[in-house]
Design a protein around this motif. Structure first.
Motif, short mmCIF file in Angstrom:
data_model
loop_
_atom_site.label_atom_id
_atom_site.label_comp_id
_atom_site.label_asym_id
_atom_site.label_seq_id
_atom_site.Cartn_x
_atom_site.Cartn_y
_atom_site.Cartn_z
N ALA A 103 27.81 10.83 21.89
CA ALA A 103 27.12 11.54 22.94
C ALA A 103 25.82 10.98 23.21
CB ALA A 103 27.19 13.01 22.56
N PRO A 104 25.16 11.21 24.36
CA PRO A 104 25.84 11.59 25.85
C PRO A 104 26.57 10.52 26.46
CG PRO A 104 23.69 11.19 26.03
CD PRO A 104 23.63 10.74 24.81
N MET A 105 26.90 9.37 25.91
CA MET A 105 27.45 8.59 26.55
C MET A 105 29.02 8.41 26.27
SD MET A 105 24.74 7.03 27.76
CE MET A 105 25.50 5.74 28.72
N HIS A 106 29.74 9.52 26.23
CA HIS A 106 31.07 9.64 25.97
C HIS A 106 31.99 10.36 26.97
CE1 HIS A 106 29.39 13.55 25.75
NE2 HIS A 106 30.55 14.18 25.55
N LEU A 107 31.30 10.36 28.33
CA LEU A 107 32.06 11.03 29.33
C LEU A 107 33.37 10.04 29.84
CD1 LEU A 107 28.98 12.34 31.56
CD2 LEU A 107 30.44 13.46 29.72
N TRP A 108 33.34 8.87 29.68
CA TRP A 108 34.37 8.15 29.98
C TRP A 108 35.62 8.25 29.16
CZ3 TRP A 108 35.96 4.34 26.20
CH2 TRP A 108 34.98 4.13 25.25
N ILE A 109 35.40 8.90 27.87
CA ILE A 109 36.65 8.68 26.86
C ILE A 109 37.74 9.60 27.30
CG2 ILE A 109 37.28 9.61 24.76
CD1 ILE A 109 34.50 8.75 23.51
N PRO A 110 37.82 10.83 28.00
CA PRO A 110 39.11 11.24 28.52
C PRO A 110 39.89 10.53 29.23
CG PRO A 110 37.19 12.97 28.19
CD PRO A 110 36.54 11.70 28.20
N ASP A 111 39.21 10.10 30.19
CA ASP A 111 40.03 9.25 31.24
C ASP A 111 40.63 8.05 30.71
OD1 ASP A 111 39.82 11.01 33.22
OD2 ASP A 111 38.05 10.14 34.01
N VAL A 112 39.80 7.28 29.84
CA VAL A 112 40.47 6.17 29.24
C VAL A 112 41.36 6.18 28.18
CG1 VAL A 112 39.61 3.99 27.95
CG2 VAL A 112 38.31 4.93 29.82
N LEU A 161 25.04 0.51 22.76
CA LEU A 161 26.22 0.69 21.63
C LEU A 161 26.59 2.10 21.55
CD1 LEU A 161 24.41 -1.38 18.88
CD2 LEU A 161 26.29 -1.94 20.25
N ALA A 162 25.59 2.99 22.12
CA ALA A 162 26.30 4.46 22.21
C ALA A 162 27.46 4.48 23.00
CB ALA A 162 25.19 5.36 22.40
N PHE A 163 27.18 4.01 24.25
CA PHE A 163 28.44 3.66 25.20
C PHE A 163 29.59 3.22 24.33
CE2 PHE A 163 31.09 1.64 27.98
CZ PHE A 163 31.62 2.49 28.89
N LYS A 164 29.50 1.94 23.74
CA LYS A 164 30.56 1.12 23.12
C LYS A 164 31.37 2.15 22.15
CE LYS A 164 29.43 -2.80 25.23
NZ LYS A 164 30.17 -3.43 26.23
N ILE A 165 30.82 2.88 21.48
CA ILE A 165 31.58 3.65 20.33
C ILE A 165 31.64 5.44 20.97
CG2 ILE A 165 30.45 2.33 18.53
CD1 ILE A 165 28.52 4.82 17.92
N GLY A 166 31.17 5.65 22.07
CA GLY A 166 31.93 6.95 22.59
C GLY A 166 30.95 7.86 22.03
N VAL A 183 40.10 0.32 35.05
CA VAL A 183 39.04 0.04 36.14
C VAL A 183 37.91 1.00 35.79
CG1 VAL A 183 38.33 0.72 38.26
CG2 VAL A 183 40.62 -0.30 38.05
N LYS A 184 37.98 2.10 35.31
CA LYS A 184 36.67 3.05 35.07
C LYS A 184 36.02 2.28 33.79
CE LYS A 184 38.43 7.43 36.87
NZ LYS A 184 38.76 8.92 36.28
N TYR A 185 36.92 1.99 32.69
CA TYR A 185 36.44 1.42 31.68
C TYR A 185 35.70 0.36 31.94
CZ TYR A 185 36.35 0.09 26.59
OH TYR A 185 36.06 -0.24 25.49
N LEU A 186 36.27 -0.70 32.75
CA LEU A 186 35.64 -2.04 33.15
C LEU A 186 34.05 -1.61 33.81
CD1 LEU A 186 35.63 -5.05 33.58
CD2 LEU A 186 36.93 -4.69 35.36
N ILE A 187 34.15 -0.89 34.48
CA ILE A 187 32.88 -0.78 35.42
C ILE A 187 31.98 -0.19 34.50
CG2 ILE A 187 31.97 0.59 37.32
CD1 ILE A 187 34.49 0.52 39.05
N LEU A 188 32.29 0.93 33.72
CA LEU A 188 31.09 1.47 32.93
C LEU A 188 30.88 0.50 31.85
CD1 LEU A 188 32.49 5.16 32.76
CD2 LEU A 188 30.49 4.25 33.92
N GLY A 189 31.95 -0.39 31.12
CA GLY A 189 31.67 -1.32 30.15
C GLY A 189 30.48 -2.32 30.49
#
Length: 202
Positions: free
Chosen positions: A185-194, A178-183, A117-123
């Motif tokens: 920084a600074p768009m990497h905050l979703w990575i640990p939970d996912v 694209l920075a979010f898609k590849i994780g 769910v987190k990945y879906l919303i942020l994605g």
């Protein structure tokens, strides 16, 4: 003036089109595409091989699981060959939607569902930035073809050369997405939970 435009359309005097599409050396471009496709095939094969041990003895179902990395691989290979922003977007979203399903695949585990769910919303948010950036680039260049975008960028007499701010804004939105898609920084905050909730091979 028409002669200059003809030369630009053929790509003979445009540094911009070479920069964007790599048309200056087709052998290099084909090699890069081949390497990207080989990498996509290798990662999909490794994922499927690793999942044999992980999924054995589980009650989550495995039949559809093995089809999903194939879809992701097809999207990555299509993106490697794309020469248009729309094709890049569609192929990237094919990969992303496949990842949404794979992350939340262990549906009887709360952690996996939460990660999905987190990945879906942020994605979805990052996809919005990507589409908005493509719209800005289309608005200032009047095309989504990468070669034609290169021609528009390299034209010193165009209105874009006089005011490149809309182009930079569109590129910034695309880079942010694209920075979010590849994780990155600074768009990497979703990575640990996912990563914590996703199945091990993913």
């Amino acid at each position: 003036m028409s002669e200059v435009k003809t030369n630009k359309l053929t790509g003979t005097s445009t540094a911009g089109s070479i920069l964007v599409t790599g048309e200056g050396n087709s052998t290099t471009t084909n090699l890069q595409q081949g390497l990207a496709k080989a990498w996509a095939n290798g990662t999909a094969t490794a994922t499927v091989n690793d999942s044999f041990n992980v999924s054995a003895g589980t009650d989550h179902g495995t039949g559809e699981f093995y089809a999903l990395p194939v879809f992701a691989c097809a999207g990555m290979m299509w993106m490697a060959s794309a020469r248009d922003l729309v094709s890049i977007f569609v192929s990237l979203e094919l990969v992303t939607i496949t990842f949404y399903i794979l992350v939340a695949y262990m549906r009887r585990q709360v952690g996996s569902l939460e990660a999905g769910v987190k990945y879906l919303i942020l994605g979805a948010l990052s996809t919005g930035f990507l589409v908005y950036g493509i719209a800005w680039i289309y608005g200032v260049t009047h095309t989504t073809n990468l070669a034609e975008i290169g021609i528009a960028i390299s034209d010193p007499d165009s209105a874009l050369a006089a005011n490149p701010s809309p182009l930079f804004f569109g590129l910034s939105l695309m880079l942010l997405s694209l920075a979010f898609k590849i994780g990155a920084a600074p768009m990497h905050l979703w990575i640990p939970d996912v990563y914590q909730g996703a199945p091990t091979p993913i």
